[in-house]
Design a protein around this motif. Structure first.
Motif, PDB file in Angstrom:
ATOM      1  N   PHE A 143       8.652  -3.599  -2.115  1.00  0.00           N
ATOM      2  CA  PHE A 143       6.995  -3.474  -2.149  1.00  0.00           C
ATOM      3  C   PHE A 143       6.225  -3.083  -2.390  1.00  0.00           C
ATOM      4  CE2 PHE A 143       8.837   0.940  -2.903  1.00  0.00           C
ATOM      5  CZ  PHE A 143       7.990   1.558  -3.541  1.00  0.00           C
ATOM      6  N   ARG A 144       5.137  -3.227  -2.145  1.00  0.00           N
ATOM      7  CA  ARG A 144       3.554  -3.545  -2.746  1.00  0.00           C
ATOM      8  C   ARG A 144       2.788  -1.979  -2.319  1.00  0.00           C
ATOM      9  NH1 ARG A 144       2.129  -9.342  -4.263  1.00  0.00           N
ATOM     10  NH2 ARG A 144       0.478  -7.954  -5.811  1.00  0.00           N
ATOM     11  N   MET A 145       2.491  -1.521  -2.924  1.00  0.00           N
ATOM     12  CA  MET A 145       1.218   0.022  -2.179  1.00  0.00           C
ATOM     13  C   MET A 145       0.539  -1.039  -1.999  1.00  0.00           C
ATOM     14  SD  MET A 145       3.414   2.532  -2.089  1.00  0.00           S
ATOM     15  CE  MET A 145       1.791   3.423  -2.029  1.00  0.00           C
ATOM     16  N   GLN A 167      -4.170  -0.776  -0.718  1.00  0.00           N
ATOM     17  CA  GLN A 167      -5.267   0.307  -0.860  1.00  0.00           C
ATOM     18  C   GLN A 167      -6.316   0.206  -0.097  1.00  0.00           C
ATOM     19  OE1 GLN A 167      -5.477   2.394  -5.276  1.00  0.00           O
ATOM     20  NE2 GLN A 167      -8.264   1.592  -4.721  1.00  0.00           N
ATOM     21  N   VAL A 168      -7.094   0.962   0.621  1.00  0.00           N
ATOM     22  CA  VAL A 168      -7.960  -0.102   1.295  1.00  0.00           C
ATOM     23  C   VAL A 168      -9.119   0.999   1.173  1.00  0.00           C
ATOM     24  CG1 VAL A 168      -9.025  -0.120   3.353  1.00  0.00           C
ATOM     25  CG2 VAL A 168      -6.563  -0.897   2.991  1.00  0.00           C
ATOM     26  N   HIS A 169     -10.173   0.400   0.694  1.00  0.00           N
ATOM     27  CA  HIS A 169     -11.484   1.648   0.352  1.00  0.00           C
ATOM     28  C   HIS A 169     -11.206   2.899  -0.623  1.00  0.00           C
ATOM     29  CE1 HIS A 169     -13.931  -0.836   2.612  1.00  0.00           C
ATOM     30  NE2 HIS A 169     -13.267  -0.917   3.846  1.00  0.00           N
ATOM     31  N   GLY A 170     -10.273   2.458  -1.177  1.00  0.00           N
ATOM     32  CA  GLY A 170      -9.733   3.573  -2.355  1.00  0.00           C
ATOM     33  C   GLY A 170      -8.664   4.286  -2.186  1.00  0.00           C
ATOM     34  N   ASN A 171      -8.331   4.367  -0.968  1.00  0.00           N
ATOM     35  CA  ASN A 171      -6.952   5.378  -0.370  1.00  0.00           C
ATOM     36  C   ASN A 171      -5.830   4.423  -0.375  1.00  0.00           C
ATOM     37  OD1 ASN A 171      -8.924   7.985   0.003  1.00  0.00           O
ATOM     38  ND2 ASN A 171      -9.708   6.407   1.602  1.00  0.00           N
ATOM     39  N   ILE A 172      -4.754   4.608  -0.445  1.00  0.00           N
ATOM     40  CA  ILE A 172      -3.320   3.444  -0.068  1.00  0.00           C
ATOM     41  C   ILE A 172      -3.139   4.595   0.997  1.00  0.00           C
ATOM     42  CG2 ILE A 172      -1.052   4.264  -0.416  1.00  0.00           C
ATOM     43  CD1 ILE A 172      -2.491   2.997  -3.273  1.00  0.00           C
ATOM     44  N   VAL A 173      -2.631   3.494   1.732  1.00  0.00           N
ATOM     45  CA  VAL A 173      -2.907   3.452   3.725  1.00  0.00           C
ATOM     46  C   VAL A 173      -1.367   3.136   3.461  1.00  0.00           C
ATOM     47  CG1 VAL A 173      -4.950   2.833   3.268  1.00  0.00           C
ATOM     48  CG2 VAL A 173      -3.976   0.473   3.574  1.00  0.00           C
ATOM     49  N   GLY A 174      -0.055   2.651   2.849  1.00  0.00           N
ATOM     50  CA  GLY A 174       1.077   2.181   3.242  1.00  0.00           C
ATOM     51  C   GLY A 174       1.495   1.491   1.861  1.00  0.00           C
ATOM     52  N   THR A 175       2.452   0.674   2.772  1.00  0.00           N
ATOM     53  CA  THR A 175       3.268   0.397   1.624  1.00  0.00           C
ATOM     54  C   THR A 175       3.767  -1.652   2.431  1.00  0.00           C
ATOM     55  OG1 THR A 175       5.214   0.925   2.645  1.00  0.00           O
ATOM     56  CG2 THR A 175       4.899   1.944   0.975  1.00  0.00           C
ATOM     57  N   ALA A 176       3.538  -2.447   1.537  1.00  0.00           N
ATOM     58  CA  ALA A 176       3.792  -4.392   2.159  1.00  0.00           C
ATOM     59  C   ALA A 176       5.195  -4.336   1.876  1.00  0.00           C
ATOM     60  CB  ALA A 176       2.784  -4.751   1.919  1.00  0.00           C
ATOM     61  N   ARG A 177       5.735  -5.317   2.924  1.00  0.00           N
ATOM     62  CA  ARG A 177       6.835  -5.821   2.091  1.00  0.00           C
ATOM     63  C   ARG A 177       6.437  -7.510   2.514  1.00  0.00           C
ATOM     64  NH1 ARG A 177       8.639  -0.553   3.325  1.00  0.00           N
ATOM     65  NH2 ARG A 177      10.171   0.072   2.017  1.00  0.00           N
ATOM     66  N   ASN A 178       5.431  -7.260   2.719  1.00  0.00           N
ATOM     67  CA  ASN A 178       4.908  -9.616   3.321  1.00  0.00           C
ATOM     68  C   ASN A 178       3.676  -9.646   2.981  1.00  0.00           C
ATOM     69  OD1 ASN A 178       4.695  -8.826   5.671  1.00  0.00           O
ATOM     70  ND2 ASN A 178       7.305  -9.150   6.207  1.00  0.00           N
ATOM     71  N   MET A 179       3.197 -10.405   3.412  1.00  0.00           N
ATOM     72  CA  MET A 179       1.678 -11.093   3.546  1.00  0.00           C
ATOM     73  C   MET A 179       1.335  -9.547   4.649  1.00  0.00           C
ATOM     74  SD  MET A 179       1.095 -14.586   1.618  1.00  0.00           S
ATOM     75  CE  MET A 179       2.228 -15.279   2.406  1.00  0.00           C
TER      76      MET A 179
END
Length: 76
Positions: free
Chosen positions: A25-27, A29-41
């Motif tokens: 997965f890839r972490m 970050q949106v506007h400086g905050n980690i918002v979750g993990t992604a496993r795809n686009m």
């Protein structure tokens, strides 16, 4: 040299390097905050929209910064 505000600004979305997991997965970050993990686009788009980014163009470096691999890198 330009005085344009935002010329050197960080894009609102940062997708960090692939991390080990099952699946990897890839972490995100949106506007400086980690918002979750992604496993795809698609996960990146969903997370960014939930965090308030309306136009998520994954190919636009002004919107998304991909760290250690582009948008097609989801494995080691």
């Amino acid at each position: 040299m330009s005085d344009s505000p935002g010329e050197n600004a960080q894009p609102p979305v940062v997708v960090w390097a692939v991390s080990p997991g099952d699946p990897p997965f890839r972490m995100v970050q949106v506007h400086g905050n980690i918002v979750g993990t992604a496993r795809n686009m698609a996960d990146v788009i969903v997370l960014a929209r939930r965090a308030g980014v309306k136009n998520v163009d994954l190919e636009d470096p002004a919107v998304v910064r991909w760290v250690k691999g582009g948008m097609y890198t989801w494995d080691f």
